[in-house]
Design an enzyme around this catalytic site. Sequence first.
Site, PDB file in Angstrom:
ATOM      1  N   GLU A   1       4.976 -15.245  -2.545  1.00 27.62           N
ATOM      2  CA  GLU A   1       6.138 -16.026  -2.998  1.00 27.62           C
ATOM      3  C   GLU A   1       7.450 -15.238  -2.912  1.00 27.62           C
ATOM      4  O   GLU A   1       8.525 -15.810  -3.058  1.00 27.62           O
ATOM      5  CB  GLU A   1       5.936 -16.474  -4.464  1.00 27.62           C
ATOM      6  CG  GLU A   1       4.861 -17.526  -4.663  1.00 27.62           C
ATOM      7  CD  GLU A   1       3.480 -16.928  -4.917  1.00 27.62           C
ATOM      8  OE1 GLU A   1       3.241 -15.770  -4.487  1.00 27.62           O
ATOM      9  OE2 GLU A   1       2.647 -17.606  -5.535  1.00 27.62           O
TER      10      GLU A   1
ATOM     11  N   LYS B   1      -8.555  -9.572  -7.111  1.00 33.52           N
ATOM     12  CA  LYS B   1      -8.020  -9.088  -5.852  1.00 33.52           C
ATOM     13  C   LYS B   1      -8.916  -7.982  -5.307  1.00 33.52           C
ATOM     14  O   LYS B   1      -8.987  -6.903  -5.870  1.00 33.52           O
ATOM     15  CB  LYS B   1      -6.589  -8.590  -6.005  1.00 33.52           C
ATOM     16  CG  LYS B   1      -5.866  -8.675  -4.679  1.00 33.52           C
ATOM     17  CD  LYS B   1      -4.377  -8.725  -4.830  1.00 33.52           C
ATOM     18  CE  LYS B   1      -3.755  -9.329  -3.601  1.00 33.52           C
ATOM     19  NZ  LYS B   1      -2.331  -9.074  -3.491  1.00 33.52           N
TER      20      LYS B   1
HETATM   21  P1  AMP Z   1      -0.112 -11.791  -2.676  1.00 32.01           P
HETATM   22  O1  AMP Z   1       0.619 -13.050  -2.900  1.00 32.01           O
HETATM   23  O2  AMP Z   1      -1.466 -11.967  -2.097  1.00 32.01           O
HETATM   24  O3  AMP Z   1       0.725 -10.792  -1.936  1.00 32.01           O
HETATM   25  O4  AMP Z   1      -0.390 -11.147  -4.117  1.00 32.01           O
HETATM   26  C1  AMP Z   1       0.635 -10.819  -5.031  1.00 32.01           C
HETATM   27  C2  AMP Z   1       0.038 -10.141  -6.234  1.00 32.01           C
HETATM   28  O5  AMP Z   1      -0.636  -8.943  -5.822  1.00 32.01           O
HETATM   29  C3  AMP Z   1       1.031  -9.681  -7.272  1.00 32.01           C
HETATM   30  O6  AMP Z   1       1.429 -10.720  -8.134  1.00 32.01           O
HETATM   31  C4  AMP Z   1       0.228  -8.602  -7.995  1.00 32.01           C
HETATM   32  O7  AMP Z   1      -0.687  -9.165  -8.920  1.00 32.01           O
HETATM   33  C5  AMP Z   1      -0.565  -7.977  -6.852  1.00 32.01           C
HETATM   34  N1  AMP Z   1       0.162  -6.801  -6.321  1.00 32.01           N
HETATM   35  C6  AMP Z   1       0.954  -6.743  -5.232  1.00 32.01           C
HETATM   36  N2  AMP Z   1       1.440  -5.501  -5.054  1.00 32.01           N
HETATM   37  C7  AMP Z   1       0.950  -4.744  -6.068  1.00 32.01           C
HETATM   38  C8  AMP Z   1       1.093  -3.376  -6.453  1.00 32.01           C
HETATM   39  N3  AMP Z   1       1.837  -2.515  -5.756  1.00 32.01           N
HETATM   40  N4  AMP Z   1       0.431  -2.970  -7.569  1.00 32.01           N
HETATM   41  C9  AMP Z   1      -0.328  -3.821  -8.291  1.00 32.01           C
HETATM   42  N5  AMP Z   1      -0.506  -5.119  -7.975  1.00 32.01           N
HETATM   43  C10 AMP Z   1       0.129  -5.578  -6.881  1.00 32.01           C
END
Ligand code: AMP
Length: 542
Positions: free
Chosen positions: A321, A431
Amino acid sequence: MNGLMMDYQLTLPTLLRRAESYNGDKEIVTRLPDKRFHRTTYAESCRRARALAVGLQNLGLKRGDRVATLCWNHYQHHEAYLGIPCGGFVLHTLNLRLHPNDLAYIATHAGDKAVIVDRSLMPLLEQFLDRTPIEHVLVVEDSYEELLASASADDWRDPELDENEAAAMCYTSGTTGMPKGVLYSHRSTMLHTLGVAAGNPMGLGVSESDSILPVVPMFHANAWGYPYLATMIGAKLVYPGQHLDPESLLDAFVQEKVTWTAGVPTIWLGILGLLDANPGKWDLAHMKGMLVGGSAAPRSMIAGFKERHGLDVVHGWGMTETSPVASTSQLPGELADVEADTQFDYIAMQGRPLPLVELRNRDVEGNILPWDGESMGELEVRGPWVAAGYYDTPEQAERWTEDGWFKTGDVVSMHPRGFIMIKDRSKDVIKSGGEWISSVELENALMAHPAIAEAAVIAIPDAKWDERPLAAVVLREGQAATAEDLRAFLEPNFAKWWLPDRYEFVAEIPKTSVGKFRKTELREMFATQPSGTGAPAPVASK
Ligand code: AMP
């Protein structure tokens, strides 16, 4: 009084023109399926991107039509990244790790008219194609080449796009419910590209002289912006194809003198292990480091790369997003000379926002929480490359606050220096290796089993994949089922890496006052016993 400046539209064709004019001879290298390296230039890539745009117009596609890709990271996918939106169509990257049922839903919901697909992924496409509105299938190295050959780049006419027209879309499964489409505009993409191009200590830390290898898949949130960023600044690009195992990546780093790379922690844990086990085998003296994101990068990994191999890790946080990069843990000047241990502490946080991105941390009552390193709330974000809604999904409006901020679902506290510290997630998703697994979908499927009264699926920490699913199951009275039975029951309907590694049979699932599963309690019960690392690979697999 208004300013007197040009109303210059922020659209992707400007990237094409710039790359051709100033960086036409810079290289785009691709690892082919047989592991040889294919070489092309930005000039040739832009020519082919224009031919693709013309070819799609010749097929009868109309402005705004969605053109899907089902591809690994390679030069043809790069052409699609530019050619589809520059022709006035919408690039829709499909995640090739999803189950065919999910892909059928997503391609139908998006209304895809055409798809560009790798030959090796045809068996996957065939499992869902007839359940979608897709009319044209363009197979890479096959009908895709025929389309390009039949269309002259000279016939390309700039469609004079409005900057608010859609350029690309990507579905996220990172919340509960069905996958949701994020629809990027030309403007948001151009501004995101400028944002990540910002120099230290903000952006993604690359410049024209770099050789960049994006391991992050091009079907995952715009490959974190690297294709557009590299095209804008004229950096050499090295696409790894489907060769994402640590050994192949290290070979590519050496052979193509890669200076910068990017991907999820699972990839880097594998690479660090291999580097540690084989000192001196790969000469990475030319390499600066890597952007790590998608999941939390462990501090020990950050320290390991720097101390044992001289490589910098920059931690990035973002979401589909948010285009996706919203913050990076680039160190500000005042931390340049502090001891390494302190630097690692900062890099292990999720960083500070890019220019034009605003963040705030609010508690359940809506109070803005101080940067005290302790107060925990939900992270909210706004900015010109943050989604304002999901495509054709009005019921998701609750993800936005009344004053227009996006609620991330990440539970954070803020360090006094403004660094984000992610503590937990309010969204019930898991995740694993950088890809989402929906706990709700697994629960619904399990609860359809005749022996199961209740099932809750939670994320438990895993050394390799960051998180893996565990299913807590309550059996109906007088019924029996084993973990093997449940696995076999789920198998036909889920991608293999979605299947829980562990099944725990419990007397009851703890609940909140309103009857929701109290997953925090379940996590506390089981998180202390980490699962094994033998799960099928969602990321490093071929
Ligand atoms: P996505 O939309 O698949 O990119 O996922 C986004 C989500 O991934 C975020 O809201 C976090 O929960 C997790 N996320 C992304 N980057 C990080 C990071 N550097 N450290 C921890 N969680 C992360």
